[in-house]
Write a protein that holds these residues in place. Structure first.
Motif, PDB file in Angstrom:
ATOM      1  N   VAL A   6       0.883  -1.225   0.060  1.00  0.00           N
ATOM      2  CA  VAL A   6       0.093  -0.074   0.005  1.00  0.00           C
ATOM      3  C   VAL A   6       0.915   1.219  -0.032  1.00  0.00           C
ATOM      4  N   THR A   7       0.575   2.403  -0.931  1.00  0.00           N
ATOM      5  CA  THR A   7       1.496   3.457  -1.067  1.00  0.00           C
ATOM      6  C   THR A   7       0.494   4.509  -1.038  1.00  0.00           C
ATOM      7  N   VAL A   8       0.778   5.463  -0.383  1.00  0.00           N
ATOM      8  CA  VAL A   8       0.088   6.915  -0.341  1.00  0.00           C
ATOM      9  C   VAL A   8       1.160   7.960  -0.967  1.00  0.00           C
ATOM     10  N   GLY A   9       2.175   7.346  -1.504  1.00  0.00           N
ATOM     11  CA  GLY A   9       3.422   8.396  -2.288  1.00  0.00           C
ATOM     12  C   GLY A   9       3.887   9.511  -1.195  1.00  0.00           C
ATOM     13  N   THR A  10       4.185  10.698  -1.679  1.00  0.00           N
ATOM     14  CA  THR A  10       4.605  11.584  -0.753  1.00  0.00           C
ATOM     15  C   THR A  10       3.656  12.291  -0.073  1.00  0.00           C
ATOM     16  N   THR A  11       2.483  12.195  -0.019  1.00  0.00           N
ATOM     17  CA  THR A  11       1.445  12.814   0.510  1.00  0.00           C
ATOM     18  C   THR A  11       1.055  12.212   1.875  1.00  0.00           C
ATOM     19  N   SER A  12      -0.304  12.642   2.263  1.00  0.00           N
ATOM     20  CA  SER A  12      -0.707  12.185   3.644  1.00  0.00           C
ATOM     21  C   SER A  12      -2.031  11.771   3.149  1.00  0.00           C
ATOM     22  N   PHE A  13      -2.366  10.388   3.545  1.00  0.00           N
ATOM     23  CA  PHE A  13      -3.791   9.922   3.372  1.00  0.00           C
ATOM     24  C   PHE A  13      -3.838   8.720   4.534  1.00  0.00           C
ATOM     25  N   GLN A  40       3.564   2.031   3.074  1.00  0.00           N
ATOM     26  CA  GLN A  40       4.151   3.587   2.668  1.00  0.00           C
ATOM     27  C   GLN A  40       3.252   4.456   3.049  1.00  0.00           C
ATOM     28  N   VAL A  41       3.527   5.034   4.382  1.00  0.00           N
ATOM     29  CA  VAL A  41       2.547   5.982   4.750  1.00  0.00           C
ATOM     30  C   VAL A  41       2.797   7.362   4.652  1.00  0.00           C
ATOM     31  N   GLY A  42       3.741   7.559   4.052  1.00  0.00           N
ATOM     32  CA  GLY A  42       4.296   9.020   3.529  1.00  0.00           C
ATOM     33  C   GLY A  42       4.381   9.874   4.729  1.00  0.00           C
ATOM     34  N   LYS A  43       3.730  11.309   4.426  1.00  0.00           N
ATOM     35  CA  LYS A  43       3.670  12.484   5.524  1.00  0.00           C
ATOM     36  C   LYS A  43       2.657  12.223   6.850  1.00  0.00           C
ATOM     37  N   GLY A  44       1.960  10.969   6.511  1.00  0.00           N
ATOM     38  CA  GLY A  44       0.726  11.036   7.390  1.00  0.00           C
ATOM     39  C   GLY A  44       1.031  10.985   8.973  1.00  0.00           C
ATOM     40  N   ALA A  45       0.205  11.245   9.718  1.00  0.00           N
ATOM     41  CA  ALA A  45       0.374  11.220  11.322  1.00  0.00           C
ATOM     42  C   ALA A  45       0.284   9.730  11.689  1.00  0.00           C
ATOM     43  N   LEU A  46       0.063   8.911  11.075  1.00  0.00           N
ATOM     44  CA  LEU A  46      -0.028   7.398  11.519  1.00  0.00           C
ATOM     45  C   LEU A  46       1.306   6.479  10.867  1.00  0.00           C
ATOM     46  N   LEU A  47       1.646   5.830  11.669  1.00  0.00           N
ATOM     47  CA  LEU A  47       2.876   4.864  11.400  1.00  0.00           C
ATOM     48  C   LEU A  47       2.530   3.558  12.138  1.00  0.00           C
ATOM     49  N   PRO A  48       1.620   2.618  11.419  1.00  0.00           N
ATOM     50  CA  PRO A  48       1.161   1.591  12.422  1.00  0.00           C
ATOM     51  C   PRO A  48       2.275   0.455  12.809  1.00  0.00           C
ATOM     52  N   PRO A  54      -2.431  -7.968  14.327  1.00  0.00           N
ATOM     53  CA  PRO A  54      -1.815  -9.335  14.715  1.00  0.00           C
ATOM     54  C   PRO A  54      -1.725 -10.397  13.897  1.00  0.00           C
ATOM     55  N   GLN A  55      -2.843 -10.449  13.037  1.00  0.00           N
ATOM     56  CA  GLN A  55      -3.498 -11.818  12.353  1.00  0.00           C
ATOM     57  C   GLN A  55      -2.582 -11.552  10.935  1.00  0.00           C
ATOM     58  N   ILE A  56      -1.743 -10.685  10.665  1.00  0.00           N
ATOM     59  CA  ILE A  56      -1.018 -10.355   9.323  1.00  0.00           C
ATOM     60  C   ILE A  56       0.063  -9.892   9.643  1.00  0.00           C
ATOM     61  N   CYS A  57       1.195 -10.245   8.785  1.00  0.00           N
ATOM     62  CA  CYS A  57       2.674  -9.643   9.007  1.00  0.00           C
ATOM     63  C   CYS A  57       2.543  -8.170   8.395  1.00  0.00           C
ATOM     64  N   LEU A  58       2.835  -7.276   9.395  1.00  0.00           N
ATOM     65  CA  LEU A  58       2.734  -6.156   8.786  1.00  0.00           C
ATOM     66  C   LEU A  58       4.063  -5.510   9.006  1.00  0.00           C
ATOM     67  N   GLN A  59       4.422  -4.363   7.908  1.00  0.00           N
ATOM     68  CA  GLN A  59       5.771  -3.632   8.006  1.00  0.00           C
ATOM     69  C   GLN A  59       5.233  -2.206   7.699  1.00  0.00           C
ATOM     70  N   ALA A  60       5.712  -1.320   8.078  1.00  0.00           N
ATOM     71  CA  ALA A  60       5.100   0.133   7.697  1.00  0.00           C
ATOM     72  C   ALA A  60       6.488   1.062   7.748  1.00  0.00           C
ATOM     73  N   PHE A  61       6.466   1.946   6.638  1.00  0.00           N
ATOM     74  CA  PHE A  61       7.679   3.064   6.462  1.00  0.00           C
ATOM     75  C   PHE A  61       7.148   4.153   6.140  1.00  0.00           C
ATOM     76  N   ARG A  62       7.667   5.329   6.120  1.00  0.00           N
ATOM     77  CA  ARG A  62       7.324   6.593   5.678  1.00  0.00           C
ATOM     78  C   ARG A  62       7.801   6.824   4.299  1.00  0.00           C
TER      79      ARG A  62
END
Length: 164
Positions: A6-13, A40-48, A54-62
């Protein structure tokens, strides 16, 4: 491991990040056989973190210098409707689900998503219809986006300017 990128690009979504990490969305992803979710969470406030799903392998980065490898490794790309993100995913030959941010005014992104959808290159929805779209989508109907042929335009210009 079957994965969704999942990507939000360089924005916030943040609305997209919240929607895709919701228990209902994760349940649908798991039911469809996906085991990994990369955000890929971009400039958003969230970084899960992994604890949110817990039921899925999750990785997040800005941000990264390039998300090409993340796209290449994925089995499905879910993207905001930015032209650059759409073209990168389609250029890599990945099934693409575009989530249009319907909170934007004069949303040109919707026009892009509608046109590429009508040409059978991608599926699109909004955050409010994401879960239903994930449940019912059939990525097997999608057609690859053929690479552009810039030499055709160059030949046209040469002819128009009398160079050829």
């Amino acid at each position: 491991m079957t994965s969704v990128f999942v990507t939000v690009g360089t924005t916030s979504f943040d609305e997209l990040i919240e929607a895709i990490t919701s228990p209902a969305a994760v349940e649908v992803l798991k039911a469809r056989g996906y085991e990994r979710l990369v955000l890929q969470v971009g400039k958003g406030a969230l970084l899960p973190g992994p604890a949110i799903c817990p039921q899925i392998c999750l990785q997040a980065f800005r941000f990264k210098d390039s998300i090409a490898e993340d796209i290449r490794r994925s089995h499905l790309v879910i993207s905001h409707a930015g032209a650059g993100s759409c073209l990168e995913a389609l250029g890599a030959g990945k099934p693409l689900l575009v989530v249009v941010n319907d909170k934007l005014m004069n949303n040109h992104q919707l026009e892009l998503a509608k046109q590429l959808h009508s040409d059978s290159h991608l599926l699109y929805c909004t955050c409010s219809t994401l879960i239903e779209t994930l449940k019912t989508m059939d990525v097997s109907v999608l057609q690859p986006l053929l690479p552009g042929q810039p030499s055709n335009f160059a030949h046209f210009l040469d002819k128009a300017l009398g160079i050829r």
